[in-house]
Design a protein around this motif. Structure first.
Motif, PDB file in Angstrom:
ATOM      1  N   ALA A 240      35.695  13.228  50.400  1.00 49.21           N
ATOM      2  CA  ALA A 240      36.132  12.244  49.419  1.00 49.21           C
ATOM      3  C   ALA A 240      37.335  12.747  48.633  1.00 49.21           C
ATOM      4  CB  ALA A 240      34.983  11.893  48.490  1.00 49.21           C
ATOM      5  N   LYS A 241      37.312  14.011  48.232  1.00 50.28           N
ATOM      6  CA  LYS A 241      38.417  14.560  47.448  1.00 50.28           C
ATOM      7  C   LYS A 241      39.696  14.656  48.274  1.00 50.28           C
ATOM      8  CE  LYS A 241      35.591  15.201  44.006  1.00 50.28           C
ATOM      9  NZ  LYS A 241      35.612  14.280  42.846  1.00 50.28           N
ATOM     10  N   SER A 242      39.564  14.991  49.551  1.00 46.59           N
ATOM     11  CA  SER A 242      40.761  15.166  50.377  1.00 46.59           C
ATOM     12  C   SER A 242      41.333  13.840  50.873  1.00 46.59           C
ATOM     13  CB  SER A 242      40.433  16.068  51.574  1.00 46.59           C
ATOM     14  OG  SER A 242      39.409  15.479  52.378  1.00 46.59           O
ATOM     15  N   ALA A 243      40.473  12.874  51.202  1.00 47.76           N
ATOM     16  CA  ALA A 243      40.945  11.605  51.758  1.00 47.76           C
ATOM     17  C   ALA A 243      41.177  10.538  50.697  1.00 47.76           C
ATOM     18  CB  ALA A 243      39.928  11.089  52.788  1.00 47.76           C
ATOM     19  N   GLY A 244      40.669  10.738  49.481  1.00 44.54           N
ATOM     20  CA  GLY A 244      40.831   9.734  48.434  1.00 44.54           C
ATOM     21  C   GLY A 244      39.878   8.572  48.549  1.00 44.54           C
ATOM     22  N   SER A 245      38.817   8.743  49.318  1.00 45.72           N
ATOM     23  CA  SER A 245      37.814   7.689  49.465  1.00 45.72           C
ATOM     24  C   SER A 245      36.704   7.886  48.448  1.00 45.72           C
ATOM     25  CB  SER A 245      37.213   7.712  50.880  1.00 45.72           C
ATOM     26  OG  SER A 245      38.208   7.567  51.864  1.00 45.72           O
ATOM     27  N   ALA A 246      36.222   6.804  47.883  1.00 43.14           N
ATOM     28  CA  ALA A 246      35.082   6.872  46.967  1.00 43.14           C
ATOM     29  C   ALA A 246      33.801   6.906  47.801  1.00 43.14           C
ATOM     30  CB  ALA A 246      35.077   5.676  46.027  1.00 43.14           C
ATOM     31  N   ILE A 247      32.968   7.907  47.562  1.00 42.71           N
ATOM     32  CA  ILE A 247      31.721   8.085  48.294  1.00 42.71           C
ATOM     33  C   ILE A 247      30.566   7.695  47.379  1.00 42.71           C
ATOM     34  CG2 ILE A 247      30.181   9.724  49.422  1.00 42.71           C
ATOM     35  CD1 ILE A 247      32.554   9.365  51.083  1.00 42.71           C
ATOM     36  N   LEU A 248      29.699   6.802  47.857  1.00 42.89           N
ATOM     37  CA  LEU A 248      28.540   6.382  47.084  1.00 42.89           C
ATOM     38  C   LEU A 248      27.288   6.780  47.861  1.00 42.89           C
ATOM     39  CD1 LEU A 248      28.432   3.013  45.170  1.00 42.89           C
ATOM     40  CD2 LEU A 248      26.448   4.446  45.537  1.00 42.89           C
ATOM     41  N   LEU A 249      26.557   7.751  47.334  1.00 40.14           N
ATOM     42  CA  LEU A 249      25.367   8.291  47.982  1.00 40.14           C
ATOM     43  C   LEU A 249      24.118   7.669  47.368  1.00 40.14           C
ATOM     44  CD1 LEU A 249      26.374  12.079  47.913  1.00 40.14           C
ATOM     45  CD2 LEU A 249      26.762  10.459  49.768  1.00 40.14           C
ATOM     46  N   VAL A 250      23.185   7.274  48.200  1.00 40.40           N
ATOM     47  CA  VAL A 250      21.887   6.793  47.737  1.00 40.40           C
ATOM     48  C   VAL A 250      20.906   7.952  47.831  1.00 40.40           C
ATOM     49  CG1 VAL A 250      20.011   5.170  48.130  1.00 40.40           C
ATOM     50  CG2 VAL A 250      22.373   4.450  48.487  1.00 40.40           C
ATOM     51  N   GLY A 251      20.158   8.196  46.755  1.00 38.17           N
ATOM     52  CA  GLY A 251      19.194   9.290  46.721  1.00 38.17           C
ATOM     53  C   GLY A 251      17.786   8.781  46.495  1.00 38.17           C
ATOM     54  N   HIS A 252      16.831   9.351  47.226  1.00 41.76           N
ATOM     55  CA  HIS A 252      15.432   9.030  46.978  1.00 41.76           C
ATOM     56  C   HIS A 252      14.998   9.620  45.644  1.00 41.76           C
ATOM     57  CE1 HIS A 252      14.713   8.689  51.612  1.00 41.76           C
ATOM     58  NE2 HIS A 252      15.446   7.705  51.122  1.00 41.76           N
TER      59      HIS A 252
END
Length: 458
Positions: free
Chosen positions: A205-217
């Motif tokens: 995410a930091k290198s490509a500039g994409s926002a990453i949204l993680l779902v956590g249990h």
């Protein structure tokens, strides 16, 4: 010479490490959660870095021009409020919540809104088949949105897909506990797998500039499962809360590097998905019983948003040697303290009565300013006389019985005035901007003043 290795035992519930196996984790108290992991360590005397192998880093001062982090709107006003105005490109967000609360529904709506706005949104599902996700999209009316969908759990395959073609604006991983890396010899969902997957995705995410949204249990205690270090690595941690018996859902920010914490967004679960609630006070006050004793309206603050909610109390004669004290949505220890203050400082005893306290709508309140409203509800139920339906309460009660100052008094009063309330019982101390306020204010210095007043019934 090969580096020596050592085995450590890592708890799969809390991430604590132990040099030897034990049946019970000494940190979290869970049984049979310690799994052996082998870590390579440096040979004796070599250290982690050789002298002269690094480079000199340029140091900077604290002064200098900075600009606010760029953001893009999610298309959902409540989500924009919680994230601080929108999602920052290159950021990592972690969202947790109970099973079935609506996390996948919210993220599918988010991905669809961004895709319709011309952004590239990728949705990786590790828990559902593609047909299941399409059925949900059809039910929500999102089938026409150009969301790119894949059902994959291999971390290597996901990274290869992300690096192929145009960088994505948003990447949804549902969920991080289902991912597995081939280089780690442990099952998906273990501490080592979750930590490695999160670290790898955040680096991308930091290198490509994409926002990453993680779902956590989440665990049975409501905390996000896995090592706590994941919450430290991501930029924003969101919790999706709600009561199965009610249709509303609350999205709460507990960590945000780009905005305020403790901000909330309110949604309502409907047949067509999650619907935003622009004025949550009307939602929590919609079913009020105006003539029923034991109900008082609390003017609270959630993040920067004023929120009016009803506090309900029931005081009933008890035939038990130790009367019951039951609380839903509030701290039970704070109720015990408030009852002790009422008896000691105001001369009103609840010793022979069972006390039940409930926050209407299933909302959870942690603000100390709810003390005065809870006390008003308790006194109303004990006397059997309803409080005026056009009055609100807020103020923190100390052990001496004094009503302490409460922050953000003006926004609370303005919200109450907007909803048609005409009176307010509030602390005598504290800054208050009375310009534009038409409410009749009762400034209290001690809890005894509330107890001495017999609330008339409308």
């Amino acid at each position: 010479m090969a580096k020596p290795s050592r085995s450590t035992y890592v708890c799969q519930n809390c991430g604590a490490t132990s040099p030897r196996w034990a049946g019970k984790c000494v940190s979290c108290g869970e049984w049979n959660t310690l799994i052996e992991e082998t870590d390579a360590i440096a040979a004796p005397g070599t250290g982690l870095a050789r002298k002269g192998s690094g480079r000199v880093i340029a140091l900077e001062g604290l002064k200098g021009k900075t600009r606010e982090a760029p953001r893009f709107s999610t298309g959902l006003a409540e989500l924009d409020r919680v994230t601080g105005g929108g999602i920052v490109p290159g950021s990592a967000l972690l969202i947790g919540g109970e099973p079935g609360i609506g996390k996948s529904t919210l993220l599918l709506q988010l991905a669809a809104e961004l895709a319709r706005a011309g952004k590239r949104a990728l949705y990786f599902s590790g828990e559902e088949a593609a047909a299941q996700v399409r059925l949900r999209a059809e039910r929500l009316g999102l089938s026409d949105a150009p969301v790119e969908l894949a059902c994959e759990t291999s971390l290597a395959n996901i990274l290869a897909t992300l690096e192929d073609g145009k960088p994505a604006d948003l990447v949804v991983i549902d969920s991080v506990q289902t991912l597995w890396a081939e280089t780690i010899e442990s099952a998906p969902g273990t501490v080592s797998q979750v930590r490695a997957a999160a670290q790898t995705l955040i680096r991308h995410a930091k290198s490509a500039g994409s926002a990453i949204l993680l779902v956590g249990h989440v665990t049975k205690d409501g905390q996000i499962a896995g090592p706590k270090v994941i919450e430290h690595m991501v930029d924003t941690v969101l919790y999706f809360e709600g009561d199965r018996g009610h249709t509303y859902r609350i999205l709460r920010a507990v960590k945000n590097r780009f905005g305020a914490t403790d901000e909330i967004g309110v949604f309502e679960m409907a047949s067509g998905g999650l619907r935003e609630i622009a004025n949550p006070s009307e939602l929590f006050l919609g079913d009020r019983e105006s003539s029923s004793p034991g109900a008082a309206v609390f003017a609270g603050i959630e993040g920067t948003r004023p929120l009016l909610v009803e506090i309900q109390a029931l005081v009933a004669p008890s035939g038990l040697g130790t009367p019951r004290r039951a609380v839903v949505g509030w701290d039970s220890n704070r109720l015990s303290m408030l009852l002790a203050v009422l008896e000691t400082r105001a001369g009103i005893s609840f010793a022979g009565h069972d006390v039940y306290l409930n926050i209407a709508g299933g909302l959870k309140i942690a603000e100390p300013a709810a003390d005065l409203a809870a006390a008003a509800a308790l006194l109303s139920s004990l006397s059997g006389v309803a409080v005026p339906r056009h009055r609100i309460y807020f103020g923190e009660v100390s052990l001496s019985g004094a009503v302490n100052a409460t922050p953000l008094m003006t926004p609370r009063l303005k919200e109450a005035q907007k909803l048609g309330f005409r009176e307010a019982m509030c602390p005598a101390r504290g800054e208050l901007e009375a310009r534009g306020l038409k409410l009749k204010l009762h400034r209290l210095t001690h809890l005894r003043e509330l107890a001495d007043e017999a609330p008339p019934c409308d």
